[in-house]
Design a protein around this motif. Structure first.
Motif, short mmCIF file in Angstrom:
data_model
loop_
_atom_site.label_atom_id
_atom_site.label_comp_id
_atom_site.label_asym_id
_atom_site.label_seq_id
_atom_site.Cartn_x
_atom_site.Cartn_y
_atom_site.Cartn_z
N PHE A 177 11.40 14.50 -3.32
CA PHE A 177 11.16 13.94 -4.64
C PHE A 177 9.70 14.09 -5.01
CE2 PHE A 177 14.54 10.81 -3.16
CZ PHE A 177 15.55 11.40 -3.87
N PRO A 178 9.42 14.11 -6.32
CA PRO A 178 8.02 13.89 -6.70
C PRO A 178 7.56 12.54 -6.17
CG PRO A 178 9.31 14.67 -8.57
CD PRO A 178 10.29 14.33 -7.48
N MET A 179 6.32 12.47 -5.79
CA MET A 179 5.80 11.25 -5.19
C MET A 179 4.47 10.89 -5.80
SD MET A 179 6.91 11.70 -1.19
CE MET A 179 6.60 9.96 -0.86
N GLY A 180 4.08 9.66 -5.58
CA GLY A 180 2.83 9.20 -6.12
C GLY A 180 2.18 8.13 -5.27
N TRP A 181 0.93 7.90 -5.56
CA TRP A 181 0.18 6.78 -5.00
C TRP A 181 -0.22 5.85 -6.14
CZ3 TRP A 181 -0.54 5.70 0.06
CH2 TRP A 181 -0.36 6.73 0.99
N PHE A 182 -0.04 4.57 -5.90
CA PHE A 182 -0.46 3.53 -6.82
C PHE A 182 -1.29 2.52 -6.06
CE2 PHE A 182 3.17 5.47 -8.72
CZ PHE A 182 2.96 5.40 -10.08
N ARG A 183 -2.03 1.73 -6.80
CA ARG A 183 -2.81 0.67 -6.16
C ARG A 183 -2.77 -0.59 -7.01
NH1 ARG A 183 -8.92 3.23 -6.84
NH2 ARG A 183 -9.17 2.82 -9.10
N GLN A 184 -2.97 -1.71 -6.34
CA GLN A 184 -2.95 -2.98 -7.03
C GLN A 184 -3.98 -3.91 -6.40
OE1 GLN A 184 0.90 -4.87 -7.26
NE2 GLN A 184 0.28 -6.04 -9.06
N ALA A 185 -4.91 -4.35 -7.22
CA ALA A 185 -5.91 -5.32 -6.82
C ALA A 185 -5.44 -6.71 -7.21
CB ALA A 185 -7.25 -5.01 -7.48
N PRO A 186 -5.95 -7.76 -6.57
CA PRO A 186 -5.53 -9.12 -6.91
C PRO A 186 -5.70 -9.42 -8.39
CG PRO A 186 -6.79 -9.13 -4.89
CD PRO A 186 -6.91 -7.75 -5.45
N GLY A 187 -4.66 -9.94 -9.00
CA GLY A 187 -4.71 -10.30 -10.40
C GLY A 187 -4.62 -9.14 -11.36
N LYS A 188 -4.42 -7.93 -10.86
CA LYS A 188 -4.37 -6.75 -11.71
C LYS A 188 -2.98 -6.13 -11.69
CE LYS A 188 -8.84 -6.66 -12.64
NZ LYS A 188 -9.37 -6.80 -14.02
#
Length: 123
Positions: free
Chosen positions: A32-43
């Motif tokens: 599959f196409p793939m990705g990277w995501f990120r999440q900071a606190p409160g965001k």
């Protein structure tokens, strides 16, 4: 079902580098196409990078362009995110994800997610 497991996150000083890995497994795994995501606190969870099925096309969010590189090895069922010139604002939990429909910047369109790995960049 596809399982994704990230690794490689740690504490690093600003200007340093890290390599994150995402290992895929499961009886029904497909390319599959793939990705990277990120999440900071409160965001909100935000787009970092994506890669096409065969790895020939890559895409990056503006904050990481020129600093991060996404790659994959389908024979190894593995995807990487190489992060250079890290900044404190890169601090977040990083997630790998797979989207059966195609490359997307929208995290809500992804079907499979890893548990995340913490990246902390100190100033």
């Amino acid at each position: 079902q596809v399982q994704l497991v990230e690794s490689g996150g740690e504490l690093v000083q600003a200007g340093g580098s890290l390599r994150l890995s995402c290992a895929a497994s499961g009886r029904t795994f497909n390319i599959f196409p793939m990705g990277w995501f990120r999440q900071a606190p409160g965001k909100e969870r935000e787009f970092v990078a994506a890669i096409s099925r065969g790895g020939g096309n890559t895409y990056y969010g503006d904050p990481v362009k020129g600093r991060f590189t996404i790659s994959r090895d389908n024979a190894k069922n593995t995807m990487w995110l190489i992060m250079n010139s890290l900044k404190p604002e890169d601090t977040a939990v990083y997630y790998c994800a797979a989207n059966r429909a195609g490359v997307s910047y929208d995290h809500t369109q992804y079907d499979y997610w890893g548990q995340g790995t913490q990246v902390t960049v100190s100033s």
